[in-house]
Design an enzyme around this catalytic site. Structure first.
Site, PDB file in Angstrom:
ATOM      1  N   GLY A 273      61.527  -1.690  41.807  1.00 41.53           N
ATOM      2  CA  GLY A 273      61.020  -0.603  41.311  1.00 41.53           C
ATOM      3  C   GLY A 273      60.860   0.738  42.195  1.00 41.53           C
ATOM      4  O   GLY A 273      60.127   1.521  41.924  1.00 41.53           O
TER       5      GLY A 273
ATOM      6  N   THR B   2      62.592   3.230  42.612  1.00 39.51           N
ATOM      7  CA  THR B   2      63.153   4.635  42.284  1.00 39.51           C
ATOM      8  C   THR B   2      61.777   4.956  41.182  1.00 39.51           C
ATOM      9  O   THR B   2      61.353   6.127  41.510  1.00 39.51           O
ATOM     10  CB  THR B   2      64.415   4.592  41.340  1.00 39.51           C
ATOM     11  OG1 THR B   2      65.264   4.219  42.251  1.00 39.51           O
ATOM     12  CG2 THR B   2      64.511   5.875  40.500  1.00 39.51           C
TER      13      THR B   2
ATOM     14  N   LYS C 197      67.898  11.105  48.752  1.00 39.90           N
ATOM     15  CA  LYS C 197      68.458   9.529  48.757  1.00 39.90           C
ATOM     16  C   LYS C 197      69.716   9.660  49.404  1.00 39.90           C
ATOM     17  O   LYS C 197      70.644  10.193  49.165  1.00 39.90           O
ATOM     18  CB  LYS C 197      69.057   9.399  47.144  1.00 39.90           C
ATOM     19  CG  LYS C 197      69.692   8.350  46.654  1.00 39.90           C
ATOM     20  CD  LYS C 197      68.680   6.908  46.690  1.00 39.90           C
ATOM     21  CE  LYS C 197      69.397   5.657  46.104  1.00 39.90           C
ATOM     22  NZ  LYS C 197      68.477   4.384  46.107  1.00 39.90           N
TER      23      LYS C 197
ATOM     24  N   ALA D 238      67.189   1.615  50.720  1.00 41.15           N
ATOM     25  CA  ALA D 238      67.081   0.370  51.291  1.00 41.15           C
ATOM     26  C   ALA D 238      67.655   0.674  52.926  1.00 41.15           C
ATOM     27  O   ALA D 238      68.492   1.703  53.170  1.00 41.15           O
ATOM     28  CB  ALA D 238      67.921  -0.684  50.887  1.00 41.15           C
TER      29      ALA D 238
END
Length: 226
Positions: free
Chosen positions: A14, A16, A37, A112
Site C-alpha cells: 500500500g 502508493t 518516484k 523500495a
C-alpha cells in the site's frame, strides 16, 4: 530538509495509496507537496504510473516527478539491468529531493530499496506495513536494517486495514510499534484507493496521526478494535 522517505516492508503493502494519503493530508493543511518516484517499474512508456495515481487521488496541485522508468515489474536494479539501462543511483535521488525541497513544504520520496538515498538526504523513513500475520517479522527486520544504516524510522502506517480485522491484526496494533521501535502513525482502510478522489482527499487526514498532518488517534483506534 522537509523530506520523508516512504517505503514498505514488502511488495503490495500500500505504499502508493499511503503516499497519496500523506500528500492529501498535507495539502489539506495548506502545505505544498511534491512526490518523487525514483524508479517506476512494470509500466510502459506513456502509461500512468504511481506518481500519476498519487496525483489523481491527492489532487493535481501535488507536484510529481519520476527519475526513470523500466518496463519489467521487477526490483529497480534488476529491471534496469534487463532493460540495458543505468539504474538510478542514490546521489541522483538525493539531488532531486533536495531540488524539490527548495520549492515545496514537503517532499515524499516513495519506493523500495531507498535506504542509501535516505542516508544521503538525512531524511526519516516511514514504513508502510501489512496488517496481518507475518507483519511483525518483516517490520522488525526492516526497522533493524534502517537502524543499522543510521536512519530514523519516523513511524509505521498500516497500508490496508480491513473492515473486519482478525485477531492477529487487532493484536498487531499494539505489537507493531514495539517491534518497529517507532509509533504507529496511521491505518489506511482497505480499498481506499478505489474511493472517488474528492472522498479520498476528505477522508485522508482521518487515517493519519497528527505527526503526519492528520487526526487519527492510535490509542482510540486500538481500543475500538480490542
Amino acid at each position: 530538509m522537509p523530506v520523508l522517505v516512504v517505503t514498505g516492508t514488502g511488495t503490495e503493502v500500500g505504499k502508493t495509496v499511503v503516499t497519496a494519503a500523506l500528500a492529501a493530508a498535507a495539502r489539506a493543511a495548506s502545505r505544498t507537496v511534491a512526490v518523487l518516484k525514483p524508479a517506476q517499474t512494470g509500466v510502459a512508456p506513456g502509461e500512468p504510473g504511481d506518481v500519476a495515481e498519487v496525483r489523481r487521488l491527492a489532487g493535481g496541485a501535488v507536484t510529481g516527478e519520476e527519475l526513470a522508468r523500466f518496463p519489467e515489474p521487477l526490483a529497480p536494479g534488476t529491471a534496469a539491468a534487463r532493460a540495458g539501462l543505468s539504474p538510478v543511483r542514490p546521489p541522483e535521488i538525493a539531488q532531486a529531493a533536495a531540488r524539490l525541497a527548495e520549492s515545496h513544504d514537503l517532499v515524499l520520496v516513495e519506493g523500495a530499496t531507498l535506504a542509501d538515498a535516505a542516508r544521503l538526504i538525512a531524511a526519516p523513513v516511514l514504513l508502510v506495513a501489512q496488517a496481518g500475520l507475518g507483519t511483525l517479522n518483516t517490520t522488525a527486520l526492516t526497522a533493524e536494517a534502517l537502524r543499522a544504516r543510521g536512519l530514523r524510522c519516523r513511524g509505521v502506517v498500516i497500508g490496508s486495514w480491513p473492515a473486519a480485522p482478525d485477531l492477529a491484526m487487532r493484536c498487531n496494533l499494539a505489537d507493531l510499534p514495539e517491534v518497529a521501535g517507532a509509533p504507529l502513525l496511521g491505518a489506511v482502510p482497505e480499498g481506499a484507493g478505489s474511493l472517488p478522489p474528492e472522498a479520498f482527499r476528505t477522508a485522508a487526514p482521518t487515517w493519519l496521526a497528527p505527526e503526519l498532518a492528520g487526526t487519527w488517534d492510535a490509542a482510540g483506534f486500538a481500543a475500538a478494535h480490542r
